[in-house]
Design a protein around this motif. Structure first.
Motif, PDB file in Angstrom:
ATOM      1  N   SER A 199       0.844  -1.204   0.000  1.00 46.26           N
ATOM      2  CA  SER A 199       0.000   0.000   0.000  1.00 46.26           C
ATOM      3  C   SER A 199       0.873   1.246   0.000  1.00 46.26           C
ATOM      4  N   ALA A 200       0.260   2.376  -0.327  1.00 47.32           N
ATOM      5  CA  ALA A 200       1.009   3.632  -0.449  1.00 47.32           C
ATOM      6  C   ALA A 200       1.744   3.980   0.836  1.00 47.32           C
ATOM      7  N   GLN A 201       1.078   3.803   1.992  1.00 49.78           N
ATOM      8  CA  GLN A 201       1.719   4.034   3.288  1.00 49.78           C
ATOM      9  C   GLN A 201       1.601   2.762   4.122  1.00 49.78           C
ATOM     10  N   LYS A 202       2.707   2.058   4.213  1.00 46.93           N
ATOM     11  CA  LYS A 202       2.735   0.742   4.846  1.00 46.93           C
ATOM     12  C   LYS A 202       2.221   0.794   6.285  1.00 46.93           C
ATOM     13  N   GLY A 203       1.210  -0.023   6.563  1.00 42.50           N
ATOM     14  CA  GLY A 203       0.709  -0.149   7.922  1.00 42.50           C
ATOM     15  C   GLY A 203      -0.209   0.963   8.380  1.00 42.50           C
ATOM     16  N   VAL A 204      -0.516   1.921   7.498  1.00 46.76           N
ATOM     17  CA  VAL A 204      -1.415   3.023   7.866  1.00 46.76           C
ATOM     18  C   VAL A 204      -2.780   2.756   7.243  1.00 46.76           C
ATOM     19  N   TRP A 205      -3.819   2.706   8.091  1.00 44.37           N
ATOM     20  CA  TRP A 205      -5.187   2.495   7.607  1.00 44.37           C
ATOM     21  C   TRP A 205      -5.975   3.789   7.777  1.00 44.37           C
ATOM     22  N   ARG A 206      -6.640   4.182   6.696  1.00 44.31           N
ATOM     23  CA  ARG A 206      -7.456   5.405   6.733  1.00 44.31           C
ATOM     24  C   ARG A 206      -8.921   5.042   6.471  1.00 44.31           C
ATOM     25  N   PHE A 207      -9.793   5.633   7.281  1.00 46.17           N
ATOM     26  CA  PHE A 207     -11.227   5.380   7.139  1.00 46.17           C
ATOM     27  C   PHE A 207     -11.977   6.708   7.101  1.00 46.17           C
ATOM     28  N   GLY A 208     -13.090   6.705   6.399  1.00 45.53           N
ATOM     29  CA  GLY A 208     -13.947   7.883   6.362  1.00 45.53           C
ATOM     30  C   GLY A 208     -15.361   7.536   6.779  1.00 45.53           C
ATOM     31  N   HIS A 209     -16.044   8.510   7.400  1.00 51.17           N
ATOM     32  CA  HIS A 209     -17.422   8.330   7.869  1.00 51.17           C
ATOM     33  C   HIS A 209     -18.237   9.527   7.402  1.00 51.17           C
ATOM     34  N   PRO A 210     -19.476   9.315   6.944  1.00 43.77           N
ATOM     35  CA  PRO A 210     -20.271  10.449   6.431  1.00 43.77           C
ATOM     36  C   PRO A 210     -20.565  11.520   7.475  1.00 43.77           C
ATOM     37  N   PHE A 212     -18.722  11.589  10.880  1.00 42.55           N
ATOM     38  CA  PHE A 212     -17.595  11.852  11.785  1.00 42.55           C
ATOM     39  C   PHE A 212     -16.277  12.139  11.066  1.00 42.55           C
ATOM     40  N   GLY A 213     -16.288  12.182   9.762  1.00 45.40           N
ATOM     41  CA  GLY A 213     -15.085  12.563   9.029  1.00 45.40           C
ATOM     42  C   GLY A 213     -14.089  11.434   8.878  1.00 45.40           C
ATOM     43  N   GLU A 214     -12.792  11.780   8.895  1.00 40.42           N
ATOM     44  CA  GLU A 214     -11.743  10.803   8.625  1.00 40.42           C
ATOM     45  C   GLU A 214     -10.956  10.459   9.884  1.00 40.42           C
ATOM     46  N   GLU A 215     -10.502   9.211   9.928  1.00 37.81           N
ATOM     47  CA  GLU A 215      -9.656   8.742  11.011  1.00 37.81           C
ATOM     48  C   GLU A 215      -8.501   7.946  10.406  1.00 37.81           C
ATOM     49  N   THR A 216      -7.306   8.149  10.972  1.00 40.77           N
ATOM     50  CA  THR A 216      -6.122   7.403  10.541  1.00 40.77           C
ATOM     51  C   THR A 216      -5.589   6.606  11.712  1.00 40.77           C
ATOM     52  N   ILE A 217      -5.265   5.366  11.457  1.00 39.66           N
ATOM     53  CA  ILE A 217      -4.827   4.485  12.533  1.00 39.66           C
ATOM     54  C   ILE A 217      -3.665   3.613  12.051  1.00 39.66           C
ATOM     55  N   GLU A 218      -2.725   3.343  12.959  1.00 43.94           N
ATOM     56  CA  GLU A 218      -1.665   2.375  12.683  1.00 43.94           C
ATOM     57  C   GLU A 218      -1.836   1.229  13.674  1.00 43.94           C
ATOM     58  N   PRO A 219      -2.576   0.218  13.303  1.00 44.46           N
ATOM     59  CA  PRO A 219      -2.861  -0.875  14.244  1.00 44.46           C
ATOM     60  C   PRO A 219      -1.623  -1.739  14.471  1.00 44.46           C
ATOM     61  N   PRO A 220      -1.576  -2.462  15.572  1.00 50.08           N
ATOM     62  CA  PRO A 220      -0.451  -3.391  15.802  1.00 50.08           C
ATOM     63  C   PRO A 220      -0.533  -4.552  14.799  1.00 50.08           C
ATOM     64  N   VAL A 221       0.549  -4.755  14.064  1.00 49.35           N
ATOM     65  CA  VAL A 221       0.540  -5.738  12.975  1.00 49.35           C
ATOM     66  C   VAL A 221       1.226  -7.027  13.424  1.00 49.35           C
ATOM     67  N   ARG A 222       0.562  -8.139  13.214  1.00 50.06           N
ATOM     68  CA  ARG A 222       1.117  -9.463  13.543  1.00 50.06           C
ATOM     69  C   ARG A 222       1.803 -10.092  12.322  1.00 50.06           C
ATOM     70  N   VAL A 223       1.216  -9.885  11.141  1.00 47.76           N
ATOM     71  CA  VAL A 223       1.768 -10.463   9.907  1.00 47.76           C
ATOM     72  C   VAL A 223       1.825  -9.384   8.832  1.00 47.76           C
ATOM     73  N   TRP A 224       3.020  -9.239   8.246  1.00 48.01           N
ATOM     74  CA  TRP A 224       3.195  -8.383   7.074  1.00 48.01           C
ATOM     75  C   TRP A 224       3.321  -9.287   5.846  1.00 48.01           C
ATOM     76  N   ALA A 225       2.770  -8.857   4.700  1.00 43.60           N
ATOM     77  CA  ALA A 225       2.894  -9.649   3.469  1.00 43.60           C
ATOM     78  C   ALA A 225       2.861  -8.720   2.267  1.00 43.60           C
TER      79      ALA A 225
END
Length: 303
Positions: A199-210, A212-225
């Protein structure tokens, strides 16, 4: 000193005049005017410094120099005619090699099943498919086009969007039973993530809500692939959550072996693009495959 390009047209005209024994007959066959044919021979003789043809009011004949030059000039004319015939035949019967780059999982699942019909329709076209999640340099590596699943950045490449691709946060029912079901991106910090490294930014997840707007999170990763398909067995075993492209998980969502988490929060959608080098001119065999894939992939099964 750089030599100038030989006057191929004049040599071909000379060969045709010698073959027909007449300026007017050669001009008629070549679909040229008599003066054009005459000027081409005169131009050639002026460049050589000697005559190729002996002309009288009643007769046209080759000089000694003309006889010595005729064999090569005739071969030049013959090769040129053969080349044009071969190029025209390409339009009637497309043939040759087409090189394509495509993502590994997508190519295996969706391009492979689409190929037999194309190969049957165009038996003279040969395909070289490079399946990898690596982003290739089309021009430097000699690819005719690539299929890419991304939000494309601005570039000099030409692109054609074929269909949208949603990213979906999914997990197995067993995972949710053991770890709870997140309802907000912030809660993902307490969950186990399985992450795709391409992905464009490794390990960064971005979500949008109609609302509440946008949220960015870097969750703890167990497996990278570096291939998202590899994550599905771990997902199905209930060992984490992953943000997966819909084309990889739609069957599992349909049969209930995977479930979508946080349906009100959506990741930025991607799209399947067909990306081509900057020149709008391409061989017919390449354009035929581009148009075929555009039709075959315009209405994907996951949609």
């Amino acid at each position: 000193m750089t030599r100038r390009l030989p006057d191929f047209e004049a040599w071909a005209i000379f060969a045709k005049v010698a073959e027909r024994g007449s300026f007017s007959d050669a001009a008629r066959e070549l679909r040229m005017s008599n003066p054009t044919v005459s000027k081409a021979i005169g131009r050639l003789e002026a460049q050589l410094g000697f005559a190729l043809l002996s002309r009288t009011s009643r007769r046209l004949s080759l000089t000694e120099a003309g006889r010595q030059s005729l064999d090569r000039a005739a071969r030049l004319l013959s090769e040129g005619e053969a080349l044009e015939d071969e190029a025209a035949d390409q339009l009637r019967v497309p043939r040759g090699l087409v090189r394509i780059s495509a993502p590994l999982s997508f190519g295996t699942a969706y391009l492979g099943p689409a190929l037999p019909e194309f190969l049957k329709t165009y038996p003279e076209i040969t395909l070289d498919l490079a399946l990898s999640d690596r982003r290739v340099d089309l021009v430097a590596e000699g690819f005719d086009f690539a299929l890419r699943i991304a939000a494309l950045e601005d570039s000099s490449l030409l692109s054609r969007t074929l269909c949208s691709v949603r990213l979906m946060l999914v997990g197995a029912p067993a995972y949710f039973d053991a770890n709870g079901r997140p309802t907000h991106p912030a809660e993902l910090r307490r969950h186990v993530a399985l992450a795709y490294t391409g992905s464009a930014q490794k390990g960064v997840w971005r979500f949008g809500h109609p609302t509440f707007g946008e949220e960015t999170i870097e969750p703890p990763v167990r497996v990278w692939a570096d291939n998202a398909d590899l994550l599905n067995p771990v997902l199905l075993a209930g060992q984490g959550l992953a943000l997966q492209p819909e084309f990889l998980v739609w069957r599992q969502i349909r049969d209930g072996s995977l479930e979508v988490a946080m349906p009100d929060w959506t990741a930025r959608p991607l799209a399947l693009h067909l990306v081509m080098p900057p020149s709008p001119l391409r061989p017919q065999r390449v354009q035929l495959l581009i148009d075929y894939f555009a039709r075959a992939l315009a209405n994907p099964p996951w949609a």
